[in-house]
Design an enzyme around this catalytic site. Structure first.
Site, PDB file in Angstrom:
ATOM      1  N   GLU A 200      60.875  16.030   3.338  1.00 44.85           N
ATOM      2  CA  GLU A 200      59.776  16.578   2.553  1.00 44.85           C
ATOM      3  C   GLU A 200      58.525  15.694   2.550  1.00 44.85           C
ATOM      4  OE1 GLU A 200      60.912  17.863  -1.355  1.00 44.85           O
ATOM      5  OE2 GLU A 200      62.402  19.264  -0.593  1.00 44.85           O
ATOM      6  N   GLU A 389      68.425  21.874   2.399  1.00 51.37           N
ATOM      7  CA  GLU A 389      68.689  21.820   0.957  1.00 51.37           C
ATOM      8  C   GLU A 389      68.509  23.211   0.376  1.00 51.37           C
ATOM      9  OE1 GLU A 389      66.489  18.951  -1.388  1.00 51.37           O
ATOM     10  OE2 GLU A 389      66.739  17.397   0.140  1.00 51.37           O
TER      11      GLU A 389
HETATM   12  C1  BG6 Z   1      64.059  18.214  -3.278  1.00 51.52           C
HETATM   13  C2  BG6 Z   1      64.447  16.802  -2.906  1.00 51.52           C
HETATM   14  O1  BG6 Z   1      62.679  18.271  -3.330  1.00 51.52           O
HETATM   15  O2  BG6 Z   1      64.448  18.693  -4.501  1.00 51.52           O
HETATM   16  C3  BG6 Z   1      65.663  16.282  -3.617  1.00 51.52           C
HETATM   17  O3  BG6 Z   1      64.559  16.620  -1.527  1.00 51.52           O
HETATM   18  C4  BG6 Z   1      65.587  16.657  -5.078  1.00 51.52           C
HETATM   19  O4  BG6 Z   1      65.736  14.896  -3.446  1.00 51.52           O
HETATM   20  C5  BG6 Z   1      65.549  18.170  -5.221  1.00 51.52           C
HETATM   21  O5  BG6 Z   1      66.636  16.103  -5.796  1.00 51.52           O
HETATM   22  C6  BG6 Z   1      65.410  18.610  -6.672  1.00 51.52           C
HETATM   23  O6  BG6 Z   1      64.166  18.202  -7.157  1.00 51.52           O
HETATM   24  P1  BG6 Z   1      63.924  17.616  -8.608  1.00 51.52           P
HETATM   25  O7  BG6 Z   1      62.490  17.256  -8.669  1.00 51.52           O
HETATM   26  O8  BG6 Z   1      64.274  18.696  -9.571  1.00 51.52           O
HETATM   27  O9  BG6 Z   1      64.796  16.422  -8.753  1.00 51.52           O
END
Ligand code: BG6
Length: 483
Positions: A200, A389
């Site tokens: 990202e 993800e």
């Molecule tokens: C993604 C990341 O943007 O979202 C992860 O790659 C992250 O590392 C996940 O844990 C959830 O985001 P957040 O901001 O709710 O922790």
């Protein structure tokens, strides 16, 4: 399969509305899994994590400090005043965590390597004990029949690089990243055949350097922010080249990006075309330049006098051919309508009542999972995509019987996976899916208040307990189908 820059012809065809790279009919049976909800044979099922969010052991075995260590210890940065010094203690408990994956029947695992474990000062002399940990992790994964997919950078920049050269504000960091990538490739690609460069880019640039919500907590003016963006993209390109030069021949490499997801508000050919154009334009700072080797007019017009400074050689490096695209998909970003204006599209505003999951930013829009890979494959003629993800946070309170009945997460996953199945059954070349996340972890500025795991972690005891979503995912993997 590699792909590089796109020809003018390609875009002429796109503008003409022809379907590119996608077959009109499914390339494989929709009932590959024995039901109407099946995925292609050999589809990879895994979970994703990142080093800083789970490992803990921040002072162990010669690891150097990361920008997130410094940031998390600054007052007012993490909502629950926590830090990741211990996190899930995965550095010690990794064997147990691999057993959780095995219990799911997972065939792949996406993890990240902590740069400051390998090069405590960011560059110079490597710390052998740092890479030893990943050797152990990879060997254990392979011994359990799980294929390792390694990410080189999930935001834990060595603090020394931030202090010495301003981190990603400097091109030197892009070069240091390539040296680190080369070293890791040389050491690990005998067993790791898929490597993601940067996780990202857009979030590490905007939240880390624009809004100051993520480490290093900077709020740079737009021109400097655009230069950071360019340096990060350059780091991606240089690391692709370094992996090709020093990794085992055949190693597959690509980015893992959270592209801006554009969904046609109503599925008509004109709106679909508009959503494709919006995808290309709104991802102009990252994916479009990586895949086309140019900053497109829409991006440069928007940046105006704040546009990054770059050379033609930079663009050639940034667009070094990749083997696959990793997409982190959580939500739709825009619903798009065709319009008779210069851009060819307009973005419909989100009504206040649009459904959300357990986080303001996390809109519930499963169709994002269909359109994002479909648009990307068509726009950039991709042959291989991984969903790197997807998942949701949920409140996850244990019920009286001690179990976590996370029906909201199950509902979210089922709906998103149905849309992914819709895409693969139409020939969109998605080869695997990594659920975020295996275990609850340190969710950056949210600390431990947001839980994304399909295993609950009791952070006092480090006990892991399966949630209902773990049973759901196990069944999906077993049947290779949405259940
Ligand atoms: C993604 C990341 O943007 O979202 C992860 O790659 C992250 O590392 C996940 O844990 C959830 O985001 P957040 O901001 O709710 O922790």
């Amino acid at each position: 399969m590699s792909f590089g820059r796109l020809s003018r012809r390609h875009f002429a065809r796109l503008a003409g509305g022809a379907v590119l790279g996608l077959s009109a009919t499914p390339t494989h049976s929709a009932d590959a899994g024995g039901t109407q909800q099946g995925f292609p044979a050999g589809f990879r099922w895994g979970t994703a994590t990142s080093a800083y969010q789970i490992e803990g052991a921040v002072n162990e075995d010669g690891r150097g400090p990361a920008i997130w260590d410094r940031f998390a210890h600054m007052p007012g940065t993490i909502i629950d005043r926590s830090n990741a010094d211990v996190a899930c203690d995965h550095y010690r408990l990794y064997r147990d965590d691999i057993q959780l994956m095995k219990g799911l029947g997972a065939t792949a695992y996406r993890f990240s390597i902590a740069w400051p474990r390998v090069f405590p000062d960011g560059l110079g002399t490597p710390n052998p004990k740092g890479l030893d940990f990943y050797d152990r992790l990879i060997d254990e994964l392979l011994a359990n029949g799980i294929e390792p997919f390694a990410t080189l950078y999930h935001w834990d920049l060595p603090q020394a690089l931030q202090d010495q050269s301003g981190g990603w504000m400097s091109r030197d960091t892009a070069r240091a990243f390539a040296d680190y990538a080369a070293y890791v490739a040389e050491r690990l690609t005998d067993r790791v055949s898929h490597v993601f460069t940067i996780n990202e880019c857009s979030r590490l640039v905007h939240l880390g350097h624009g809004l100051g919500i993520d480490a290093p907590g900077l709020k740079l003016p737009q021109a400097e922010l655009n230069q950071v963006r360019h340096n990060v993209a350059l780091g991606h390109g240089l690391s692709v080249q370094a992996i090709r030069a020093r990794g085992r021949p055949g190693t597959k490499v690509g980015p893992a990006e959270n592209l801006v997801v554009c969904v046609p508000a109503i599925d008509t050919p004109a709106n679909v075309r508009a959503a494709e154009m919006a995808t290309r334009e709104l991802n102009g700072g990252y994916l479009t330049v990586m895949l086309e080797g140019q900053y497109i007019d829409g991006f440069l017009a928007q940046a105006g006098k704040d546009a990054p400074k770059y050379t033609a050689e930079d663009l050639r490096i940034i667009s070094s051919p990749i083997d696959f695209l990793g997409l982190n998909i959580y939500k739709p970003d825009h619903y798009v309508l065709a319009a008779d204006n210069e851009r060819g599209f307009t973005l419909a505003p989100f009504p206040a009542s649009f459904p959300h999951m357990d986080a303001d930013w996390l809109r519930f829009g499963p169709e994002a999972m269909y359109w994002a890979p479909r648009h990307a494959a068509k726009l950039w003629d991709l042959r291989s995509i991984y969903i790197t993800e997807n998942g949701t946070s949920a409140t996850d309170e244990p019920a009286a019987d001690g179990n976590v009945h996370d029906l909201d997460r199950v509902m979210y996953l089922r709906n998103y996976l149905q849309q992914l199945q819709r895409a693969t059954s139409q020939g969109v070349p998605v080869a695997g899916y990594f659920l975020w996340s295996l275990i609850d972890n340190f969710e950056w500025a949210d600390g431990y208040q947001k839980r994304f795991g399909i295993y609950r972690v009791d952070f006092r005891t480090q006990r892991r307990t399966p949630k209902l979503s773990a049973s759901f995912y196990r069944e999906v993997i077993k049947q290779n189908a949405v259940v």
